[in-house]
Structures are given as structure tokens and as C-alpha cells.
Design an enzyme around this catalytic site. Structure first.
Site, PDB file in Angstrom:
ATOM      1  N   GLU A 121      56.732  51.063  24.872  1.00  0.00           N
ATOM      2  CA  GLU A 121      55.343  50.976  24.393  1.00  0.00           C
ATOM      3  C   GLU A 121      54.650  49.794  25.048  1.00  0.00           C
ATOM      4  O   GLU A 121      55.240  49.102  25.890  1.00  0.00           O
ATOM      5  CB  GLU A 121      55.315  50.869  22.866  1.00  0.00           C
ATOM      6  CG  GLU A 121      56.144  49.733  22.315  1.00  0.00           C
ATOM      7  CD  GLU A 121      56.543  49.949  20.848  1.00  0.00           C
ATOM      8  OE1 GLU A 121      56.426  48.991  20.074  1.00  0.00           O
ATOM      9  OE2 GLU A 121      56.979  51.061  20.492  1.00  0.00           O
ATOM     10  N   LYS A 123      52.758  46.071  25.337  1.00  0.00           N
ATOM     11  CA  LYS A 123      52.834  44.752  24.717  1.00  0.00           C
ATOM     12  C   LYS A 123      51.398  44.241  24.579  1.00  0.00           C
ATOM     13  O   LYS A 123      50.770  43.830  25.555  1.00  0.00           O
ATOM     14  CB  LYS A 123      53.678  43.791  25.553  1.00  0.00           C
ATOM     15  CG  LYS A 123      53.872  42.450  24.857  1.00  0.00           C
ATOM     16  CD  LYS A 123      54.939  41.628  25.537  1.00  0.00           C
ATOM     17  CE  LYS A 123      55.327  40.381  24.762  1.00  0.00           C
ATOM     18  NZ  LYS A 123      54.259  39.628  24.165  1.00  0.00           N
ATOM     19  N   ASP A 125      48.249  41.988  23.565  1.00  0.00           N
ATOM     20  CA  ASP A 125      48.058  40.542  23.678  1.00  0.00           C
ATOM     21  C   ASP A 125      47.125  40.073  22.565  1.00  0.00           C
ATOM     22  O   ASP A 125      45.930  39.931  22.752  1.00  0.00           O
ATOM     23  CB  ASP A 125      47.469  40.222  25.056  1.00  0.00           C
ATOM     24  CG  ASP A 125      47.629  38.763  25.404  1.00  0.00           C
ATOM     25  OD1 ASP A 125      48.313  38.041  24.651  1.00  0.00           O
ATOM     26  OD2 ASP A 125      47.052  38.342  26.417  1.00  0.00           O
ATOM     27  N   TYR A 230      47.149  47.625  16.124  1.00  0.00           N
ATOM     28  CA  TYR A 230      48.140  48.671  16.397  1.00  0.00           C
ATOM     29  C   TYR A 230      49.448  48.286  15.734  1.00  0.00           C
ATOM     30  O   TYR A 230      49.899  47.143  15.863  1.00  0.00           O
ATOM     31  CB  TYR A 230      48.377  48.837  17.896  1.00  0.00           C
ATOM     32  CG  TYR A 230      47.377  49.753  18.568  1.00  0.00           C
ATOM     33  CD1 TYR A 230      47.038  50.989  18.019  1.00  0.00           C
ATOM     34  CD2 TYR A 230      46.792  49.386  19.779  1.00  0.00           C
ATOM     35  CE1 TYR A 230      46.123  51.834  18.641  1.00  0.00           C
ATOM     36  CE2 TYR A 230      45.887  50.224  20.415  1.00  0.00           C
ATOM     37  CZ  TYR A 230      45.557  51.445  19.843  1.00  0.00           C
ATOM     38  OH  TYR A 230      44.665  52.271  20.454  1.00  0.00           O
ATOM     39  N   CYS A 415      18.406  26.244  50.832  1.00  0.00           N
ATOM     40  CA  CYS A 415      19.555  27.066  51.210  1.00  0.00           C
ATOM     41  C   CYS A 415      20.564  26.233  52.000  1.00  0.00           C
ATOM     42  O   CYS A 415      20.196  25.590  52.976  1.00  0.00           O
ATOM     43  CB  CYS A 415      19.059  28.242  52.051  1.00  0.00           C
ATOM     44  SG  CYS A 415      20.381  29.205  52.783  1.00  0.00           S
ATOM     45  N   CYS A 418      20.555  27.647  55.812  1.00  0.00           N
ATOM     46  CA  CYS A 418      19.434  27.540  56.753  1.00  0.00           C
ATOM     47  C   CYS A 418      18.393  26.506  56.343  1.00  0.00           C
ATOM     48  O   CYS A 418      17.465  26.247  57.100  1.00  0.00           O
ATOM     49  CB  CYS A 418      18.763  28.899  56.947  1.00  0.00           C
ATOM     50  SG  CYS A 418      17.745  29.405  55.554  1.00  0.00           S
ATOM     51  N   CYS A 433      17.612  32.631  48.713  1.00  0.00           N
ATOM     52  CA  CYS A 433      17.087  31.923  49.875  1.00  0.00           C
ATOM     53  C   CYS A 433      15.860  32.682  50.355  1.00  0.00           C
ATOM     54  O   CYS A 433      15.878  33.900  50.451  1.00  0.00           O
ATOM     55  CB  CYS A 433      18.154  31.898  50.964  1.00  0.00           C
ATOM     56  SG  CYS A 433      17.486  31.461  52.577  1.00  0.00           S
ATOM     57  N   CYS A 439      17.480  33.094  58.162  1.00  0.00           N
ATOM     58  CA  CYS A 439      18.730  32.554  57.618  1.00  0.00           C
ATOM     59  C   CYS A 439      19.958  33.232  58.244  1.00  0.00           C
ATOM     60  O   CYS A 439      20.095  34.450  58.187  1.00  0.00           O
ATOM     61  CB  CYS A 439      18.747  32.758  56.107  1.00  0.00           C
ATOM     62  SG  CYS A 439      20.259  32.138  55.339  1.00  0.00           S
TER      63      CYS A 439
HETATM   64  S1  IVH Z   1      58.281  44.172  18.693  1.00  0.00           S
HETATM   65  C1  IVH Z   1      61.867  42.168  16.734  1.00  0.00           C
HETATM   66  N1  IVH Z   1      56.398  45.474  19.968  1.00  0.00           N
HETATM   67  O1  IVH Z   1      55.028  40.273  21.272  1.00  0.00           O
HETATM   68  C2  IVH Z   1      60.813  42.745  17.609  1.00  0.00           C
HETATM   69  N2  IVH Z   1      56.144  43.139  19.707  1.00  0.00           N
HETATM   70  O2  IVH Z   1      57.805  38.248  20.977  1.00  0.00           O
HETATM   71  C3  IVH Z   1      59.477  42.294  17.221  1.00  0.00           C
HETATM   72  N3  IVH Z   1      54.050  42.267  20.666  1.00  0.00           N
HETATM   73  O3  IVH Z   1      54.560  38.060  18.957  1.00  0.00           O
HETATM   74  C4  IVH Z   1      58.390  42.525  18.165  1.00  0.00           C
HETATM   75  N4  IVH Z   1      53.272  44.181  21.382  1.00  0.00           N
HETATM   76  O4  IVH Z   1      53.317  40.115  18.354  1.00  0.00           O
HETATM   77  C5  IVH Z   1      56.822  44.279  19.535  1.00  0.00           C
HETATM   78  N5  IVH Z   1      54.806  46.790  21.049  1.00  0.00           N
HETATM   79  C6  IVH Z   1      55.229  45.586  20.615  1.00  0.00           C
HETATM   80  C7  IVH Z   1      54.481  44.419  20.806  1.00  0.00           C
HETATM   81  C8  IVH Z   1      54.972  43.201  20.344  1.00  0.00           C
HETATM   82  C9  IVH Z   1      53.042  42.888  21.289  1.00  0.00           C
HETATM   83  C10 IVH Z   1      54.095  40.808  20.425  1.00  0.00           C
HETATM   84  C11 IVH Z   1      54.497  40.421  19.039  1.00  0.00           C
HETATM   85  C12 IVH Z   1      55.321  39.172  19.214  1.00  0.00           C
HETATM   86  C13 IVH Z   1      55.673  39.196  20.647  1.00  0.00           C
HETATM   87  C14 IVH Z   1      57.156  39.420  20.819  1.00  0.00           C
END
Ligand code: IVH
Length: 675
Positions: A121, A123, A125, A230, A415, A418, A433, A439
Site C-alpha cells: 500500500e 506510505k 505523509d 486513510y 534589466c 541589457c 524588461c 535585450c
Molecule cells: S503501518 C506496525 N501503513 O508511517 C505498523 N504506516 O513508521 C504500523 N504510515 O508513522 C504502521 N502510511 O503513520 C503503516 N500504509 C501505511 C502507512 C504508515 C504511512 C506512517 C505511520 C507511521 C510511519 C511508520
């Protein structure tokens, strides 16, 4: 007062309806009712709760708008610790292979054993949050904190419409859902746009926006920030038969009405993890939110249990990162660049930094307002962002790291290429300019425009040739085109005898364009073909156009203040006038095509001269009028047809106004005479 039974039932019904619509709108992205209907239900529930406060429940959607400010956040001890995951430092495909190898080793799988099944999945931010539902009702939301103890941010989390206050279907006794709160890019841009309009501080990036909102003491502030969520995992559960796989858990969460990101797969083996990694990387810049990598999890919960944890990190999950799109660096200088169209852009020269997959040494600051707004100064530590193929930009300054002596950036008045004046209309963001034809930064563009079919129409003078002529220093301004000879051209690529002669012939043929084409060819900003025609028709000669002030220019149909200012700036620039003079010396000038007045407009008409004209003496003006059949009188009367007024015109001008006599300035007189 006892609460009538119908009121209680109605409130319950309304809560259900409103949350159903919330879910459809925020989670499924498929609105079920018009906004007005939603608002009506919402207000009805608010009114009921106002009348019977006993009806107010923790899961009431009315609680999403933010309650009273808090003193602080109460600590929350997590029933199941919120751990973090190991990060694979190798951002290439090796990261997935290393994880798979570790998992297989820990499970003591022989090489012949089939590939392990993984859930992959995104990650996200943002900020990790634990949502606690008891009997389907959201009772508490907490941040991760140190993993053991977080902070109670329930009030703020309630404001996030994507998070259900009550779960759908048969709810477990306890269900803790873990996921990420974040701000989408479009929401972030919109929010900042609005902050700027209100003159309030903007957010540095979506991540700070999300974290800052959740840690707002005043939930009403949090409610104003557009946040998303999410779900990606579980905390404590009770009274719920756990699905067998992580994929199954996420499916179940969707069933409860929780948002789960659609970009997830169940795959087998390292190769398919790498495929996912690559596929998501390719679409990273199109996602409406920031991600810093992907996450792989062993899919079977039984295997997860078997793998367990090592130093507070699960052995069954790993984060496989992407190259960062943001990084910190130092502004070594702020310079300005002149673009092909004369746009002057401030650019930050940076200490080299690896971001978005490349080493970045410059970042655009867009324009002066932007530099002011972000208050970027030399010596500042800044966050630089480079996403996809987009030009790197400075997103914000770390104010606390500013050196003591950090002077503010000042936009140059001339400018840097020129030396011509820089113009910036008040209601525009971009400074430009005014050196146009002269120029060097704009040279190629200006020459191409000058030679183009609808301007001077010099056949064969295209991009490649202009590059060669300018790079070889044979041509600097359009004047030089008319000084080219076969010997000089001979040195150029593909400029053998015949081609050179053809080009020179085309240049020669272009010498007497219509006045309209000539004006258009000058490349005055905001003066397109049709404005050039209007100007030619109105002024009749380039000389008349050149001396016209903005007020006069605005008398031309369709010429507003912006266009008038561009024209005035162009001719005020000495360098541009030099080019025009130079062209005249090589016999290039526009010929008026359509007269504005007929002779009958002058023959027999009476003129009165008053004040000092910019460049004509009184005798000169008189001679010109008389040579065209007009008469010049000494005083204004009802018989006067035109009063020609210059600087410090006195009573004659007043009289003319009183009698409604047509008043001309020098340019208008010239136009009339040339017709
Ligand atoms: S699982 C034990 N899944 O990444 C597993 N974490 O260090 C727990 N994060 O601060 C985390 N997307 O907030 C998991 N699809 C995802 C994630 C995710 C972002 C963040 C989470 C945590 C850090 C993991």
C-alpha cells in the site's frame, strides 16, 4: 423537561442520514443529496439538540464543527503500542528483495517454498492517528506520541468529515483503527490561496498543515483546515473475529464506512513488490496527496504474529521509500533571470542538494510578490521542493535559522542583461524588461517575431537560422539583418550561395511593410496584430505613435490602460528608439495603408495654435497646415475648426472648450496632416 419520544427518534434518524451523506460525499466521492438538502437536515438536528440537550450524543455530526478550546491535550495510553516500521534505505528495487529475504529467513522457508503473500500500500505523509470505536461510536482519537502514550485529539479529529463518528453495520465491542491524517495537495493549495487573500500566514507544506491542525488547541481552527484520512491498520479489538489477512482487514474497514486508499494490492514475492513500487512511483506526481514511499506487509495475520517484533519494529512490515521531494538547503544568492519574453524571475542560488532524484542548485522564486510573501533572504535555510519534472521551488523558510544579517531582496530597477528599465504594472505579478528588440536575453525571440509571416514576413528566417545568426554574433538587433551580406552568411551551416541569396532577397523584400505590420513586428508587449492595425489607422505614422502619451493612446479603440502603458514604456526606452532609428537608416519603415482623414478635413479649415508643442515650432506647424490648404488664425471663435494645444496652453484652450471646438495635440495634428 422530558424529551418527547418522537424527538429522540427524529434526532437518531437525522444523525444516521447526515452521516450516510457524509460517507457518500467524503469517502465514496459520490454525493447522494444536494448541499442544500444536507444543510437542511443538519440545521434541523442542531435545532433539536438545542431544544433538548439530552439528545446530544458523542457521535452527532453537529459535533464536527469544533467545540470549546482546550487547556491542552490529555495523555492517552495506547492499549496496543503504536510502533513504527523499519525503513528500507535502498530506494531502488533492492529494498523489496532485501525485505522478502529477511521475511523468508525469519520464517525459515526453504528456497523451494512458494513466494510469500504481501499486502502493498502507499506510505502516506501525514500524522498517525488511533481511532477508538466502542460499540460503533467514535469515543477517542489519539496521536502516536512516543508510541506508548499519545495525546487525546478527539475534538479535532471529529471535524474530519471523512472519519465516521459511527460505524456502519454490526459493530464490534471495541475496534481501534489506525491510519494517517493528511491534507491533500488541492486542499492545501486552496487553503493557502484563501489565507493569502485574507493576509494570513500560509502553510509551508501539507504535512505541517495536517500536523498543525490536529494539534490546534481550538477545534474551530482545526475545523477550518481541510483534512483527509486513510485507514491502514488496527489497534485493540474486542468482540470481533479478525479476518485472516491484512487485505481482509482493510476490506472489513471499508465495510464499516472507513476510508481506505484504493491504491493497494495483494501480491506474491519480491518481484511483484518491485512492480508495485515502480508503478506507484510513476504515478506519484499525479496523486492528489503526498506520499514518501510504499509499505509492504506480510498479508497473513498468522504469519505476522509468528514474525513478531524486533526492537519495537514489526518484522512483517517495511517502508520502501522514494527519493524525497523536499529537502533543506541554504540560499547562497538571489539573482534575477530574464526570460525570452522579458519576464524577470528571481531565482535562488542554492547550496547543492539532492531532491526529487536530482541535485538541485537553483530554485525559482516566481516573482517579487512571492519573494516578499515567503520572505526569502540570502543566507536563509529553506525547504526546496522538486516534484516530477516541475522546476524546483522554494516552499518556505526556516525563520529560526536566519543569520543576523540577512538583507531583504530588492527587485532591480533595470534589466541585468541589457540595462533597460524594468516595468511592472501594478496589478500584475511579473516584472518585465522593456528592452524588447535590444535585450540579448530576448534577442532570438524578438528576431523570430520580427521576421514572422504576419510581421515583416522574411521568408526562410526560422529558428535554426536565428540561432546561428545570434550565436555567431552576426545579428544583434533587427537592424543587423539589413546589413548582412553574402560573405558573412557564407560561414553559416547550410548557407551556400543560393540559400544565402534567397535569404538576402527575402530580407530586401521586407523593407517596406505596411505601418500595421511594422508596429506589430516591433514586438511591443500586449500589442497583437489587431491592435497594431488600430494603432496604424489611428496615428497614421510611427512618429505620431511614438510621441503619443498614455491618454492619447487610450483614445484608440480597444486600447486600455495596460496596453497604453506597454506602448508608452516601449517607446520611452532609448534602446528601442535606437533600433527604430537604425531601421530607418537602412530604409526600413512602415508605410501608412489606410488614411484616417481626407483632404477636405483640412482644406479651408481654420486652426488656432496655442501653447508649446513637444517637437514642432509654431512656424513649422503653421507651414505644414497651410501647405495642406488649411488656415491658421490668431484667436478662437465660433469659426475655429481645430485648436492645436501644447504645453502651458492658456485662455485659448479654455475658450475652445467653452465653444466645443475640436482640440488636437501634436500627434493628432500630425495624423491629420499625414492623411
Ligand atoms: S503501518 C506496525 N501503513 O508511517 C505498523 N504506516 O513508521 C504500523 N504510515 O508513522 C504502521 N502510511 O503513520 C503503516 N500504509 C501505511 C502507512 C504508515 C504511512 C506512517 C505511520 C507511521 C510511519 C511508520
Amino acid at each position: 423537561m422530558a424529551v418527547p419520544r418522537e424527538a429522540g427518534q427524529r434526532a437518531e434518524f437525522l444523525r444516521g442520514e447526515i452521516e450516510r451523506h457524509n460517507h457518500a460525499y467524503y469517502v465514496l466521492d459520490a454525493p447522494t443529496v444536494p448541499d442544500a438538502e444536507y444543510d437542511r437536515l443538519f440545521r434541523e438536528l442542531q435545532a433539536l439538540e438545542g431544544e433538548f440537550p439530552e439528545l446530544l450524543t458523542a457521535d452527532s455530526p453537529t459535533q464536527r464543527v469544533g467545540g470549546k478550546p482546550l487547556d491542552g491535550f490529555a495523555p492517552v495510553r495506547h492499549a496496543v503500542p503504536m510502533l513504527s516500521i523499519r525503513t528500507e534505505t535502498d530506494t531502488g528495487p533492492g529494498g523489496a528483495a532485501a525485505f522478502d529475504a529477511r521475511v523468508r529467513k525469519a520464517l525459515a522457508l526453504p528456497e523451494s517454498a512458494p513466494p510469500v503473500e504481501y499486502a502493498a500500500e502507499l506510505k502516506f505523509d501525514g500524522l498517525a492517528i488511533n481511532l477508538r470505536y466502542q460499540h460503533g461510536v467514535l469515543v477517542q482519537a489519539a496521536t502516536r506520541g512516543d508510541g506508548e502514550t499519545g495525546e487525546d485529539v478527539t475534538q479535532n479529529i471529529r471535524t474530519i468529515r471523512r472519519i465516521p463518528l459511527r460505524l456502519n453495520g454490526a459493530a464490534p465491542e471495541v475496534l481501534e483503527v489506525r491510519g494517517e491524517v493528511f491534507m491533500s495537495r488541492p486542499d492545501f493549495e486552496r487553503y493557502n490561496e484563501q489565507q493569502r487573500r485574507l493576509g494570513k500566514p500560509a502553510l509551508v507544506n501539507p504535512r505541517n498543515g495536517a500536523a498543525g491542525s490536529i494539534r490546534q488547541i481550538d477545534p474551530r481552527m482545526a475545523a477550518e483546515r481541510p483534512l483527509s484520512f486513510y485507514a491502514y491498520g488496527l489497534g485493540e479489538t474486542a468482540g470481533w473475529p479478525l479476518p485472516a489477512t491484512h487485505g481482509g482487514v482493510l476490506d472489513a474497514l471499508i465495510g464499516f464506512g472507513l476510508p481506505v486508499c484504493e491504491h493497494r494490492v495483494v501480491v506474491r514475492g519480491a518481484g511483484q513488490l518491485i512492480e508495485f513500487h515502480d508503478r506507484i512511483l510513476a504515478m506519484r506526481d499525479q496523486l492528489p496527496f503526498d506520499i514518501d514511499g510504499v509499505v509492504y506487509k506480510v498479508n497473513a495475520l498468522a504469519l505476522q504474529q509468528e514474525l513478531g517484533f524486533v526492537s519495537r519494529e514489526p518484522r512483517w512490515a517495511v517502508a520502501h521509500k522514494y527519493p524525497p521531494q523536499e529537502a533543506l538547503t541554504i540560499v547562497e544568492a538571489i539573482e534575477v533571470q530574464v526570460g525570452r519574453t522579458g519576464a524577470i524571475t528571481p531565482v535562488a542560488r542554492l547550496a547543492p542538494v539532492f531532491v526529487g532524484g536530482v541535485t538541485v542548485t537553483n530554485a525559482t522564486l516566481h516573482n517579487e510578490d512571492e519573494v516578499r510573501r515567503k520572505d526569502v533572504r540570502i543566507g536563509d535555510t529553506v525547504i526546496v521542493r522538486r516534484a516530477g519534472d516541475v522546476i524546483p521551488e522554494v516552499v518556505g523558510v526556516l525563520a529560526e535559522r536566519r543569520p543576523i544579517l540577512a538583507p531583504e531582496f530588492i527587485m532591480p530597477k533595470t534589466c541585468p542583461v541589457c540595462g533597460s528599465a524594468v516595468e511592472k504594472p501594478e496589478d500584475e505579478a511579473i516584472a518585465r524588461c522593456t528592452g524588447g528588440l535590444y535585450c540579448p536575453a530576448q534577442r532570438k525571440q524578438a528576431l523570430l517575431h520580427f521576421a514572422s509571416r504576419r510581421a515583416m514576413d522574411i521568408e526562410g528566417l526560422g529558428e535554426k537560422l536565428v540561432d546561428q545568426l545570434v550565436d555567431g554574433d552576426l545579428v544583434r538587433t533587427p537592424v543587423d539583418l539589413y546589413r548582412l551580406d553574402p560573405e558573412r552568411l557564407a560561414g553559416l551551416e547550410r548557407m551556400g550561395g543560393k540559400s544565402a541569396n534567397n535569404l538576402l532577397a527575402a530580407i530586401e523584400r521586407s523593407k517596406a511593410p505596411s505601418l500595421a505590420r511594422f508596429i506589430f513586428a516591433l514586438g511591443i508587449r500586449n500589442v497583437g496584430e489587431s491592435t497594431a492595425k488600430d494603432l496604424a489607422r489611428h496615428f497614421g505614422s510611427l512618429e505620431a505613435l511614438m510621441v503619443a502619451d498614455e491618454t492619447r493612446l487610450r483614445q484608440v479603440p480597444d486600447v486600455g490602460p495596460v496596453v497604453a502603458a506597454s506602448i508608452a514604456h516601449f517607446f520611452a526606452e532609448a534602446h528601442n528608439r535606437e533600433v527604430i532609428d537604425g531601421l530607418a537608416k537602412v530604409s526600413v519603415r512602415g508605410t501608412p495603408s489606410e488614411p484616417v482623414a481626407t483632404d477636405s478635413e483640412i482644406v479651408g479649415k481654420t486652426f488656432v495654435l496655442t501653447g508649446t508643442l513637444p517637437s514642432l515650432t509654431r512656424d513649422d506647424a503653421k507651414a505644414r497646415i497651410e501647405s495642406r490648404g488649411g488656415k491658421v488664425a490668431g484667436s478662437v471663435s465660433k469659426k475655429t475648426d481645430f485648436v492645436v494645444a501644447g504645453a502651458e496652453a492658456g485662455s485659448k484652450l479654455d475658450k475652445a472648450r467653452e465653444l466645443g471646438v475640436i482640440i488636437l495635440d501634436q500627434a493628432q495634428l500630425m495624423e491629420l496632416l499625414q492623411s
